[in-house]
Design a protein around this motif. Structure first.
Motif, short mmCIF file in Angstrom:
data_model
loop_
_atom_site.label_atom_id
_atom_site.label_comp_id
_atom_site.label_asym_id
_atom_site.label_seq_id
_atom_site.Cartn_x
_atom_site.Cartn_y
_atom_site.Cartn_z
N PHE A 1 0.84 -1.21 0.00
CA PHE A 1 0.00 0.00 0.00
C PHE A 1 0.88 1.26 0.00
O PHE A 1 0.60 2.23 -0.69
CB PHE A 1 -0.93 -0.01 1.22
N VAL A 2 1.95 1.21 0.78
CA VAL A 2 2.90 2.33 0.79
C VAL A 2 3.60 2.41 -0.57
O VAL A 2 3.74 3.50 -1.15
CB VAL A 2 3.96 2.13 1.90
N ARG B 1 2.67 1.50 -3.55
CA ARG B 1 1.90 2.02 -4.70
C ARG B 1 1.79 3.54 -4.63
O ARG B 1 1.75 4.21 -5.65
CB ARG B 1 0.55 1.32 -4.85
N VAL B 2 1.76 4.08 -3.41
CA VAL B 2 1.77 5.55 -3.29
C VAL B 2 3.13 6.09 -3.75
O VAL B 2 3.20 7.07 -4.51
CB VAL B 2 1.47 5.98 -1.84
N PRO C 1 0.00 3.46 4.59
CA PRO C 1 0.74 4.72 4.44
C PRO C 1 0.03 5.92 5.06
O PRO C 1 -1.20 5.93 5.19
CB PRO C 1 0.82 4.89 2.92
N ASP D 1 -4.60 6.19 4.38
CA ASP D 1 -5.13 5.19 3.45
C ASP D 1 -4.66 5.50 2.02
O ASP D 1 -4.81 6.62 1.53
CB ASP D 1 -6.67 5.15 3.51
N SER D 2 -4.13 4.46 1.39
CA SER D 2 -3.53 4.69 0.07
C SER D 2 -4.54 5.24 -0.95
O SER D 2 -4.18 6.07 -1.78
CB SER D 2 -2.88 3.41 -0.45
N THR E 1 -1.00 -0.26 -9.69
CA THR E 1 -1.31 -0.96 -8.43
C THR E 1 -1.21 -2.48 -8.61
O THR E 1 -0.64 -3.18 -7.76
CB THR E 1 -2.72 -0.56 -7.96
#
Ligand code: GSH
Length: 217
Positions: free
Chosen positions: A11-12, A14-15, A51, A67-68, A164
């Motif tokens: 999740f982190v 993809r940001v 994240p 939240d991503s 993603t």
């Protein structure tokens, strides 16, 4: 801007890859929401999750995004409609969001099963629950494979569904190769390999962490 969370988290990551893709400058604080890092993360996010994106533009100094999906929504807005990886409206937006929902849901089920295997002693793993989660993972990725048009998910234009899914595919291959290597998803596999070779992905290598070593395949 400061991105908080370790690149071991999909999740982190993809940001972070999205920030790189948009060529937006940011600081990175690599911290895990477990062990020693939990208190640090908990001071920033009431539910101690990553994240987190701390904003620093004049009008939003210090504001925290959690939240991503909410973070990416903000980054899309900052990038502007011509560059945004999620279309602004209409069927194309709904289609990308539908694929993202399945990618996110599948990845969450994978993480749920990983937590069960990591945090509980092996003697009391509840195998039916792990099996059910892992079946949802397989079903989700097979559905995504079926949806892939080519050369990108939605056809001619790369979207957040591509970015993603590639991040999550790499995470899955790393954590549970026994599942992912057997999945009949040649298009997703090729997508992952193609995007992992690009500068935005190369700038954000998957970091290792404690969950990886104890899980077998
Ligand atoms: N829906 C969230 C999921 C974030 C998430 O699950 N983060 C994990 C790291 S991979 C976490 O912080 N776990 C700690 C916890 O839930 O206690 C998002 O998309 O950002």
């Amino acid at each position: 801007m400061k991105l908080i969370g370790r690149y071991s988290s999909p999740f982190v990551r993809r940001v972070a890859v999205t920030l790189q893709h948009y060529k937006m400058a940011y600081e990175h604080q690599s911290v895990m929401p477990f062990g020693d890092g939990r208190a640090d993360v908990g001071r920033l996010n009431p539910i101690a999750r990553v994240p987190i994106l701390q904003l620093d533009a004049n009008d939003v100094q210090g504001e925290m995004l959690f939240d991503s999906a909410a973070i990416l929504d903000h980054l899309d807005e900052a990038a502007g409609p011509d560059r945004a990886l999620v279309p602004r409206s209409g069927k194309s937006r709904r289609d990308v969001l539908a694929r993202l929902a399945i990618a996110l849901g599948s990845n969450e089920k994978l993480v749920t099963a990983l937590y069960e295997r990591h945090f509980r002693p092996k003697e009391i793993w509840y195998q039916p629950w792990i099996d059910a989660c892992e079946q949802q993972v397989r079903d989700g990725y097979l559905w995504l494979e079926d949806q892939f048009i080519g050369p990108w998910f939605m056809g001619e234009t790369m979207t957040q569904a591509d970015l993603t899914t590639a991040v999550f595919w790499t995470f899955g291959m790393t954590k549970r190769p026994g599942i992912f290597a057997k999945l009949n998803c040649p298009k997703l596999r090729a997508l992952g390999e193609r995007l992992e070779a690009t500068p935005a992905f190369q700038a954000v290598p998957l970091e290792t962490e404690m969950l990886s070593s104890q899980l077998g395949d």
